[in-house]
Scaffold this active site. Structure first.
Site, PDB file in Angstrom:
ATOM      1  N   TYR A 173       0.684  -1.333  -0.111  1.00 62.28           N
ATOM      2  CA  TYR A 173       0.414   0.088  -0.070  1.00 62.28           C
ATOM      3  C   TYR A 173       1.122   1.647   0.251  1.00 62.28           C
ATOM      4  CZ  TYR A 173      -3.799   2.604   1.456  1.00 62.28           C
ATOM      5  OH  TYR A 173      -4.099   3.599   1.899  1.00 62.28           O
ATOM      6  N   LYS A 188       0.864   4.266  -2.899  1.00 58.01           N
ATOM      7  CA  LYS A 188       0.325   5.406  -2.526  1.00 58.01           C
ATOM      8  C   LYS A 188       1.234   6.285  -2.852  1.00 58.01           C
ATOM      9  CE  LYS A 188      -4.074   4.812  -0.671  1.00 58.01           C
ATOM     10  NZ  LYS A 188      -5.006   4.990  -1.988  1.00 58.01           N
TER      11      LYS A 188
END
Ligand code: NAI
Length: 307
Positions: free
Chosen positions: A169, A173
């Site tokens: 993640y 991101k």
């Protein structure tokens, strides 16, 4: 709740706004506010589970119904953001334009890196990075042609700083930040602004890690007004990264030490670097680089080459 009419200086009449993952949480809050402000909204949501998998039309339909009930204009789209071109086609088929894209759809596949599977890695990449890319890739020529566009990509503090259990993640991101900065540079001459938000909000993504009363207090409605402002016609802000949550909003920038300069006419050794370490790591006289030119300047300057 989508019912009150707002008199506003930041109206979106005749603007077409695409919000991905708008069936819940932050995306729903964004979609409702854009619609309240007169936008025609494409409410995209795959309607799947928190960890990916599954799909359904209820989430998007409920938000469209809420917007319509309040007298607003919206259409649902149920595609995964991995099929971004279909989402933009929904906007064009129904409303002929795309003025704003808010890439917000997201899932989590948290795992310590030692136990992270290829599937955990790929799925997070596909939804957060490939999805954002596909939606913008389809909207970009439309925005370029219009000479107008507003893009928001949704990052996370985990992407900025790294976070335990979120290697996949965090990678995704952070990737959105470099992507968005480049869009800001390439879109500048065509009236396209691109910014990143790193929000904190109570939602199904955070309800498993935060106490219930905290989730309830962290309203998505504290994040949405920044999105509205950045996407407004009068905004000039582009290439920004903003941390936002619970009524706190802040802009991030890089900080760089002045650094150590070594004689480029001589061999550079690890030992020389060790000796200069306190200078390399000295932030007392720091600067704030913002472009690749800010990297080239000291590099070429050390060679005595003017650029
Ligand atoms: P949420 O789970 O309430 O909403 C996300 C929505 O995206 C869901 O309705 C889901 O069905 C939809 N979605 C998931 N995969 C999709 C796909 N492939 N295509 C289309 N729609 C899809 O979560 P929340 O918290 O509102 O998250 C929104 C965004 O904000 C995400 O990108 C998340 O990573 C990011 N974020 C949220 C934080 C928070 O504190 N809530 C913190 C940092 C980032």
């Amino acid at each position: 709740n989508g019912s009150e009419v707002v008199t506003t200086t930041m109206g979106f009449e005749d603007r077409v706004v695409v919000v991905t993952g708008a069936g819940a949480g932050l995306g729903r809050s964004h979609a409702l506010d854009f619609a309240r402000r007169g936008a025609k909204v494409v409410v995209n949501d795959l309607g799947g589970g928190v960890h990916g998998g599954g799909q359904g039309s209820e989430a998007a339909d409920a938000v469209v119904a809420q917007i319509n009930a309040a007298g607003g204009e919206a259409v649902a789209n149920y595609d995964s953001v991995e099929r971004g071109e279909a989402i933009i086609r929904t906007a064009l088929d129904n409303y002929d334009r795309v003025d704003v894209v808010v890439n917000n759809a997201g899932i989590l596949r948290d795992s310590i890196f030692a136990k992270m599977t290829d599937e955990d890695w790929d799925l997070i990449y596909r939804v957060h990075v490939l999805g954002a890319y596909k939606v913008i890739k389809a909207a970009w020529p439309v925005m370029m042609e219009q000479g107008y566009g507003r893009i928001i990509n949704t990052a996370s503090a985990a992407g900025i700083y790294g976070n335990f259990g979120q290697a996949n993640y965090a990678f995704a991101k952070r990737g959105l930040i470099g992507f968005t900065n480049t869009l800001a540079i390439e879109g500048a001459r065509k009236g396209i602004l691109a910014n990143v938000i790193a929000p904190v909000a109570g939602s199904r993504l955070t309800e498993s890690i935060l106490p219930r009363e905290v989730v309830e207090a962290l309203k998505p409605e504290f994040v949405t007004p920044l999105v509205i402002k950045l996407c407004s016609e009068q905004s000039a802000q582009t290439g920004g990264v903003f941390e936002v949550g619970a009524g706190w909003i802040s802009r991030l920038r890089w900080e760089r030490s002045r650094g150590a300069f070594f004689d480029p006419g001589k061999d550079l050794t690890a030992e020389a670097i060790e000796q200069a370490w306190s200078t390399i790591d000295d932030f007392s006289n720091s600067e704030h680089p913002a472009t690749v030119q800010d990297t080239f300047a000291p590099v070429f300057g050390n060679l005595g080459i003017k650029i």
